[in-house]
Motif scaffolding. Sequence first.
Motif, PDB file in Angstrom:
ATOM      1  N   ARG A   1       0.842  -1.240   0.248  1.00  0.00           N
ATOM      2  CA  ARG A   1      -0.039  -0.067  -0.085  1.00  0.00           C
ATOM      3  C   ARG A   1       0.946   1.231   0.153  1.00  0.00           C
ATOM      4  NH1 ARG A   1      -5.435   0.500   1.921  1.00  0.00           N
ATOM      5  NH2 ARG A   1      -6.541  -1.583   2.280  1.00  0.00           N
ATOM      6  N   SER A   2       0.589   2.337  -0.639  1.00  0.00           N
ATOM      7  CA  SER A   2       1.299   3.405  -0.610  1.00  0.00           C
ATOM      8  C   SER A   2       0.550   4.142   0.551  1.00  0.00           C
ATOM      9  CB  SER A   2       0.848   4.319  -1.799  1.00  0.00           C
ATOM     10  OG  SER A   2      -0.402   5.011  -1.728  1.00  0.00           O
ATOM     11  N   PRO A   3       1.704   5.069   1.398  1.00  0.00           N
ATOM     12  CA  PRO A   3       1.288   5.735   2.457  1.00  0.00           C
ATOM     13  C   PRO A   3       0.122   6.487   2.213  1.00  0.00           C
ATOM     14  CG  PRO A   3       3.513   5.726   2.215  1.00  0.00           C
ATOM     15  CD  PRO A   3       3.147   5.085   0.989  1.00  0.00           C
ATOM     16  N   GLN A   4      -0.203   7.160   1.327  1.00  0.00           N
ATOM     17  CA  GLN A   4      -0.952   7.952   0.795  1.00  0.00           C
ATOM     18  C   GLN A   4      -2.527   7.147   0.940  1.00  0.00           C
ATOM     19  OE1 GLN A   4       1.832   8.324  -0.678  1.00  0.00           O
ATOM     20  NE2 GLN A   4       2.277  10.168   0.383  1.00  0.00           N
ATOM     21  N   HIS A   5      -2.413   6.155   0.338  1.00  0.00           N
ATOM     22  CA  HIS A   5      -3.780   5.414   0.229  1.00  0.00           C
ATOM     23  C   HIS A   5      -3.955   4.800   1.878  1.00  0.00           C
ATOM     24  CE1 HIS A   5      -6.230   1.585  -0.449  1.00  0.00           C
ATOM     25  NE2 HIS A   5      -6.551   2.342  -1.467  1.00  0.00           N
ATOM     26  N   THR A   6      -2.957   4.518   2.563  1.00  0.00           N
ATOM     27  CA  THR A   6      -3.304   4.182   3.883  1.00  0.00           C
ATOM     28  C   THR A   6      -3.764   5.241   4.696  1.00  0.00           C
ATOM     29  OG1 THR A   6      -1.348   2.459   3.874  1.00  0.00           O
ATOM     30  CG2 THR A   6      -1.930   3.511   6.019  1.00  0.00           C
TER      31      THR A   6
ATOM     32  N   SER B   1      -0.731  11.723   9.480  1.00  0.00           N
ATOM     33  CA  SER B   1       0.162  12.151   8.311  1.00  0.00           C
ATOM     34  C   SER B   1       0.560  11.275   7.389  1.00  0.00           C
ATOM     35  CB  SER B   1       1.140  13.166   8.857  1.00  0.00           C
ATOM     36  OG  SER B   1       0.685  14.282   9.681  1.00  0.00           O
ATOM     37  N   ALA B   2       0.737  11.459   6.016  1.00  0.00           N
ATOM     38  CA  ALA B   2       1.462  10.787   5.104  1.00  0.00           C
ATOM     39  C   ALA B   2       2.443  11.676   4.262  1.00  0.00           C
ATOM     40  CB  ALA B   2       0.538   9.873   4.527  1.00  0.00           C
ATOM     41  N   GLY B   3       3.585  10.792   3.835  1.00  0.00           N
ATOM     42  CA  GLY B   3       4.661  11.598   3.086  1.00  0.00           C
ATOM     43  C   GLY B   3       5.798  11.864   3.740  1.00  0.00           C
ATOM     44  N   ASP B   4       6.742  12.983   3.539  1.00  0.00           N
ATOM     45  CA  ASP B   4       7.850  13.010   4.162  1.00  0.00           C
ATOM     46  C   ASP B   4       7.629  14.024   5.509  1.00  0.00           C
ATOM     47  OD1 ASP B   4       7.887  15.617   3.189  1.00  0.00           O
ATOM     48  OD2 ASP B   4       9.358  15.130   1.723  1.00  0.00           O
ATOM     49  N   TYR B   5       6.604  14.601   5.740  1.00  0.00           N
ATOM     50  CA  TYR B   5       6.339  15.625   6.791  1.00  0.00           C
ATOM     51  C   TYR B   5       7.689  16.676   6.846  1.00  0.00           C
ATOM     52  CZ  TYR B   5       5.535  10.681   8.030  1.00  0.00           C
ATOM     53  OH  TYR B   5       5.422   9.412   8.030  1.00  0.00           O
ATOM     54  N   TYR B   6       8.245  17.227   5.756  1.00  0.00           N
ATOM     55  CA  TYR B   6       9.311  18.058   5.769  1.00  0.00           C
ATOM     56  C   TYR B   6      10.589  17.715   6.431  1.00  0.00           C
ATOM     57  CZ  TYR B   6       6.220  21.832   3.945  1.00  0.00           C
ATOM     58  OH  TYR B   6       5.640  22.493   3.062  1.00  0.00           O
ATOM     59  N   ALA B   7      10.546  16.115   6.805  1.00  0.00           N
ATOM     60  CA  ALA B   7      11.805  15.481   7.275  1.00  0.00           C
ATOM     61  C   ALA B   7      12.373  14.870   5.799  1.00  0.00           C
ATOM     62  CB  ALA B   7      11.644  14.394   8.179  1.00  0.00           C
ATOM     63  N   TYR B   8      12.722  16.033   4.682  1.00  0.00           N
ATOM     64  CA  TYR B   8      13.149  15.701   3.522  1.00  0.00           C
ATOM     65  C   TYR B   8      14.355  14.822   3.387  1.00  0.00           C
ATOM     66  CZ  TYR B   8      14.793  16.733  -1.297  1.00  0.00           C
ATOM     67  OH  TYR B   8      15.276  16.705  -2.473  1.00  0.00           O
ATOM     68  N   GLU B   9      15.360  15.193   4.231  1.00  0.00           N
ATOM     69  CA  GLU B   9      16.555  14.482   4.149  1.00  0.00           C
ATOM     70  C   GLU B   9      16.540  13.071   4.711  1.00  0.00           C
ATOM     71  OE1 GLU B   9      19.402  15.616   2.641  1.00  0.00           O
ATOM     72  OE2 GLU B   9      18.695  17.708   2.196  1.00  0.00           O
ATOM     73  N   TYR B  10      15.718  12.803   5.678  1.00  0.00           N
ATOM     74  CA  TYR B  10      15.662  11.639   6.121  1.00  0.00           C
ATOM     75  C   TYR B  10      15.078  10.617   5.324  1.00  0.00           C
ATOM     76  CZ  TYR B  10      14.073   7.631   8.973  1.00  0.00           C
ATOM     77  OH  TYR B  10      13.649   6.402   9.492  1.00  0.00           O
ATOM     78  N   PHE B  11      14.015  11.042   4.849  1.00  0.00           N
ATOM     79  CA  PHE B  11      13.407  10.181   3.686  1.00  0.00           C
ATOM     80  C   PHE B  11      14.104  10.042   2.266  1.00  0.00           C
ATOM     81  CE2 PHE B  11       9.977  10.790   6.622  1.00  0.00           C
ATOM     82  CZ  PHE B  11       9.284   9.404   6.680  1.00  0.00           C
ATOM     83  N   GLN B  12      14.768  11.021   1.956  1.00  0.00           N
ATOM     84  CA  GLN B  12      15.688  11.141   0.847  1.00  0.00           C
ATOM     85  C   GLN B  12      16.830   9.983   1.114  1.00  0.00           C
ATOM     86  OE1 GLN B  12      14.913  12.547  -1.847  1.00  0.00           O
ATOM     87  NE2 GLN B  12      16.631  12.855  -3.121  1.00  0.00           N
ATOM     88  N   SER B  13      17.323  10.043   2.210  1.00  0.00           N
ATOM     89  CA  SER B  13      18.623   9.225   2.632  1.00  0.00           C
ATOM     90  C   SER B  13      17.996   7.541   2.463  1.00  0.00           C
ATOM     91  CB  SER B  13      19.236   9.629   3.822  1.00  0.00           C
ATOM     92  OG  SER B  13      18.295   9.303   4.852  1.00  0.00           O
ATOM     93  N   LEU B  14      16.961   7.369   2.853  1.00  0.00           N
ATOM     94  CA  LEU B  14      16.396   6.202   2.980  1.00  0.00           C
ATOM     95  C   LEU B  14      15.615   5.467   1.370  1.00  0.00           C
ATOM     96  CD1 LEU B  14      14.316   5.800   6.229  1.00  0.00           C
ATOM     97  CD2 LEU B  14      16.574   5.063   5.799  1.00  0.00           C
ATOM     98  N   GLY B  15      15.733   6.513   0.690  1.00  0.00           N
ATOM     99  CA  GLY B  15      15.311   6.453  -0.758  1.00  0.00           C
ATOM    100  C   GLY B  15      13.760   5.943  -0.517  1.00  0.00           C
TER     101      GLY B  15
ATOM    102  N   GLU C   1      10.522   9.065  -2.952  1.00  0.00           N
ATOM    103  CA  GLU C   1       9.853   8.745  -4.314  1.00  0.00           C
ATOM    104  C   GLU C   1       8.970   7.746  -4.105  1.00  0.00           C
ATOM    105  OE1 GLU C   1      13.579   6.293  -4.387  1.00  0.00           O
ATOM    106  OE2 GLU C   1      12.925   8.294  -3.497  1.00  0.00           O
ATOM    107  N   ARG C   2       8.795   6.920  -3.015  1.00  0.00           N
ATOM    108  CA  ARG C   2       7.956   6.045  -2.899  1.00  0.00           C
ATOM    109  C   ARG C   2       6.732   6.374  -1.817  1.00  0.00           C
ATOM    110  NH1 ARG C   2      11.455   1.484  -0.612  1.00  0.00           N
ATOM    111  NH2 ARG C   2       9.068   0.435  -0.336  1.00  0.00           N
ATOM    112  N   GLY C   3       6.594   7.840  -1.677  1.00  0.00           N
ATOM    113  CA  GLY C   3       5.422   8.200  -0.812  1.00  0.00           C
ATOM    114  C   GLY C   3       5.826   8.382   0.526  1.00  0.00           C
ATOM    115  N   GLY C   4       6.950   8.178   1.125  1.00  0.00           N
ATOM    116  CA  GLY C   4       7.470   8.469   2.525  1.00  0.00           C
ATOM    117  C   GLY C   4       6.981   7.541   3.263  1.00  0.00           C
ATOM    118  N   ALA C   5       5.982   7.722   4.242  1.00  0.00           N
ATOM    119  CA  ALA C   5       5.567   6.617   5.332  1.00  0.00           C
ATOM    120  C   ALA C   5       4.195   7.465   5.912  1.00  0.00           C
ATOM    121  CB  ALA C   5       6.524   6.506   6.367  1.00  0.00           C
ATOM    122  N   VAL C   6       3.665   6.821   6.695  1.00  0.00           N
ATOM    123  CA  VAL C   6       2.423   7.019   7.565  1.00  0.00           C
ATOM    124  C   VAL C   6       2.940   7.442   8.945  1.00  0.00           C
ATOM    125  CG1 VAL C   6       0.125   6.594   8.536  1.00  0.00           C
ATOM    126  CG2 VAL C   6       0.756   5.791   6.242  1.00  0.00           C
TER     127      VAL C   6
END
Length: 408
Positions: free
Chosen positions: A337-342, A354-368, A371-376
Amino acid sequence: MPFDIARTRASYPALTEGFVHFDGAGGTQTAAPVIDAVTDAMRTAIGNRSAAFTPGRRSLELVSAARSAVADLLGAEPDGVVLGPSATALTYTLARTLGATWRPGDEVVVSRLDHDANVRPWVQAAEAAGAVVRWAEVDPATGELPAGQYADLVGERTRLVAVTAGSNAIGTVPDVAAIAMTAHAAGALVCVDGVHSVPHGPTDLAALGADVLVTSAYKWSGPHLAAMVADPAVWDRLRPEKLLPSSDAVPDRFEYGTPSFPLLAGVAAAVDHLAGLDPEATGGRRERLRAGLTASQAYEESLLERLLTGLAALPAVTVLGSPARRCPTVSFRIEGRSPQHTQQALGAAGFCLSAGDYYAYEYFQSLGLRERGGAVRASIYHYNTVDEVDRLLTELDRLTDGGRTMAG
């Protein structure tokens, strides 16, 4: 005594609508005393600041009361409290001011764990000055920000170290005091993002080792205003750009334009609300804040443990990070499931997350994961309940069909 959750929830009128709010990291609901204080201030004659007439004096008093309240909350001095519209705006003001003093070859240290509001202003100020940006990395498995790495990152040309006191993405609580000690040994300033940490326990500016700490009132039951605090001597050395007729005094010279006096009334009321979380606490407001926030912290941590245990029992759910110390905030993904669908599915069931990167841009970018929607993100606050945690776990179990991810 046990934390009185019924008494606490009764202070939040919005909770009567029935939504389940696990979105406190993005902004908490507003406490009734705050609503009353803002409303009362707007019904009262207020003029711009002046000692010459009563409505003007009321404005002076509202500013002074807000500064004193924030100072008590953070262990600061009232004259060191700068007030402003948001943590991002205040950090940009400080970054522009400090950046004007940097020279090519100077260095700033930022982290991949931080909210972008404590990253981008410093990166951009460094680029404008020709300074070097150094990055503190996050352990991708645990979500920890190892303090030991700062010994290699900080040197004689380091001018500033920016670090969070609590990750808004996965809750990690870094060893800010150790990081600050390394920075100060090299003569660098330390700017701490306390936006996510301050709502979840007692805060002490000196104990953290922070030269500057930023917080947002709407993350701790208050209105949409923020504060940036430091020893007044720190502010006295800095000369921000400002209008020529505006005050040159500290901390006024860092505040642009006329403030929202009614919202400042709400800031003071929000601090008083936090000071009343433990009805048996005694002493001054600073002491009652420590007692109330200690009690609420213990309560929130019990809910966090319940949530983490429940999530671990769901095979299709992956929780990001496992830091040893964390604010009551968890990010997770559901397999297939995508985080947005969840988020949408949970939203349809009455849950606010919340869903996405919540402005924790570098953290989610570093985990790759960007581009996959971040997390919930599920963020616990002191008005959440055991029942709400259990209901969330039940709904997640349903969404994953008892461990077998439902199509989506």
